[in-house]
Design an enzyme around this catalytic site. Structure first.
Site, PDB file in Angstrom:
ATOM      1  N   GLU A 169       0.774  -1.325  -0.074  1.00  0.00           N
ATOM      2  CA  GLU A 169       0.035   0.027   0.072  1.00  0.00           C
ATOM      3  C   GLU A 169       0.951   1.366  -0.129  1.00  0.00           C
ATOM      4  O   GLU A 169       1.896   1.386   0.956  1.00  0.00           O
ATOM      5  CB  GLU A 169      -0.945   0.114   1.138  1.00  0.00           C
ATOM      6  CG  GLU A 169      -1.879   1.153   1.464  1.00  0.00           C
ATOM      7  CD  GLU A 169      -2.728   1.057   2.422  1.00  0.00           C
ATOM      8  OE1 GLU A 169      -2.509   0.361   3.626  1.00  0.00           O
ATOM      9  OE2 GLU A 169      -3.890   1.759   2.630  1.00  0.00           O
ATOM     10  N   CYS A 196      -5.886  -2.836   2.673  1.00  0.00           N
ATOM     11  CA  CYS A 196      -5.617  -2.904   4.001  1.00  0.00           C
ATOM     12  C   CYS A 196      -6.640  -2.838   5.022  1.00  0.00           C
ATOM     13  O   CYS A 196      -7.283  -3.864   5.152  1.00  0.00           O
ATOM     14  CB  CYS A 196      -4.712  -1.708   4.401  1.00  0.00           C
ATOM     15  SG  CYS A 196      -3.733  -1.696   5.730  1.00  0.00           S
ATOM     16  N   LYS A 210     -10.055   2.542  -2.075  1.00  0.00           N
ATOM     17  CA  LYS A 210     -10.443   2.118  -0.759  1.00  0.00           C
ATOM     18  C   LYS A 210     -11.686   2.628  -0.285  1.00  0.00           C
ATOM     19  O   LYS A 210     -12.016   3.616  -0.055  1.00  0.00           O
ATOM     20  CB  LYS A 210      -9.293   2.571   0.124  1.00  0.00           C
ATOM     21  CG  LYS A 210      -9.246   1.766   1.610  1.00  0.00           C
ATOM     22  CD  LYS A 210      -7.756   2.079   2.114  1.00  0.00           C
ATOM     23  CE  LYS A 210      -7.559   1.544   3.596  1.00  0.00           C
ATOM     24  NZ  LYS A 210      -6.313   1.951   4.173  1.00  0.00           N
TER      25      LYS A 210
END
Lengths: 294, 294
Positions: A42, A152, A115
């Protein structure tokens, strides 16, 4: 139907050119070992700037397409590999996302994922920087299959993995930046790492999909000096469809190519037919925040 | 806020009176060790009759309230413990459920849960016997807290655990009957057991809840002789809110009392605030069967 996936576990400094040149070298190595897809950690171009809230860090953001998709696109085309990038996207002034971009083997942008779940806790002030994604959970169709790219914090939410699976993802992929706060005790460190491995292995199991998680490694100081900084714990790994660990790195810089058998999804879903038995008639309240008080 | 939970891992024969008398003895032992709640394995009064489809097995079913809630209710009252039973419920002619019943420490029925996800695969012909539950995922409020009771196959569905958590469950509890088909290879056996542990540990992690899974053990032949029978793998266990194993049994008959700290939910949800960040605006398609083809 197998896929050789390159995993690049990297530590990063404040020197962007150096970070990128190390990534390029690792990608070349993975391609030389036969990888058809290479996944980066990331926000791989910079330090993990979210350790503090600083408006000047918005300077790190870039457009998509932009310099990184240009640079890595050339590399993808040269090597004939698909790349999963993780970028700080500038959509417009005052509107930024934490965005994974998939580049095809011809260097073109084939899709991106913004995300959806944004964390915010001491050392990870992501809600300051990233607007939550507004494109939902859509797998990205590539020449080697449909990739369920998540990022994540998404990895703690079974809903995200499930939606990717329902939309036909053939593999789950998690670029990640997670580590220990330097003052965490040894027991707590072990529980955190094990929980991180366990919940992702469970997404593989629940959905009958292979999974790759690629994390940062190395220590990065908290430039605000409020905390002791983050020791990113590495431990990038790949699992099969029963959550079995196929490969797992240590805490150091590493890269490797994992050979993943994509035919196992068909096989395991015949034996563990969770998709047949989901109680879709009884799940509507999953869209609620909390249900105890009516 | 701690809770002493008794776990009774038992092997069963075709002799119901003997099965029940062994359960009663184990429950007494748990109560003597201070358990306030005792959990029994799935369908604990009989052999796991679902290894074959035989209409005569409907004779094993009973009403709720009925003989088992009467017998175990007296025991609960005598010992002052809460009991989680798992019964083959006869609701009416031709309508049967796999039902967990919670008896309060005064012996009264405080709630029940009808298994929502019903498996059906060789050796586990449950769709023949059990109508899928029609009461949803509702925790059962007891004098020691709200119990999210789920049963066996439910444990493979993150949706079930999540809904229990959203409705205020303070602990997840899974009476279970799972084992190896006798012809499974050693590697496959290991993957299955590990997957079973992993996905349940992940429910604890995703929801910040302690979890108790209580399995049968021992070998039971397939009376139809179509398969080699099931070796129920035991391995009953309890986890804390980070999925950390607090206690795990072997494959043999066993009972024990696990001390669970209920204050850790508040603590871990402050540090891992998944409930804050769930994208409830983006989960509506979880009610769909499949989404790839529109």
């Amino acid at each position: 139907m197998r896929m050789k996936v390159g995993i690049v576990q990297q530590a990063f400094s404040g020197k962007q050119a150096e970070n990128i040149s190390q990534l390029v070298e690792a990608i070349r190595n993975c391609a030389a070992e036969g990888a058809v897809l290479v996944v980066l950690p990331e926000l791989h171009n910079t330090l993990y700037f979210c350790q503090r809230e600083d408006v000047s860090c918005f300077d790190f953001a870039e457009t998509i397409p932009g310099p990184s998709t240009e640079l890595f696109g050339k590399l993808a085309r040269e090597l004939g590999v698909i790349l999963v990038l993780s970028l700080f996207e500038k959509r417009t002034a005052g509107l930024y996302h934490n965005t994974a971009v998939v580049l095809e083997a011809d260097g073109s942008i084939v899709g991106y994922y913004r995300k959806m779940h944004i964390p915010d806790d001491p050392g990870y002030y992501e809600k300051f920087y990233f607007t939550p994604g507004d494109c939902g959970f859509e797998p990205i169709a590539t020449s080697v299959g449909r990739l369920g790219i998540l990022v994540c914090w998404d990895q703690w939410f079974p809903e995200a993995a499930r939606l990717m699976a329902l939309k036909g993802a053939e593999m789950l992929v998690y670029p990640t930046a997670i580590g220990w706060e330097i003052s965490d005790g040894t027991d707590e460190q072990a529980r955190q790492l094990d929980a991180w491995l366990t919940i992702q292995r469970a997404h593989a199991i629940a959905n009958g999909l292979p999974l790759v998680a690629v994390n940062r490694c190395g220590y990065e100081p908290d430039l605000s000096t409020h905390t002791g900084g983050i020791r990113f714990w590495g431990n990038s790994f790949a699992t099969g469809v029963q959550g079995e660990i196929l490969f797992r790195m240590g805490e150091e810089i590493d890269s490797c190519v994992v050979d993943i058998d994509l035919t196992r999804t068909e096989q395991i879903r015949r034996w563990w037919p969770f998709f047949r038995d989901r109680r879709t008639d009884a799940y509507s309240e999953l869209t609620q925040r909390y249900l105890k008080d009516g």
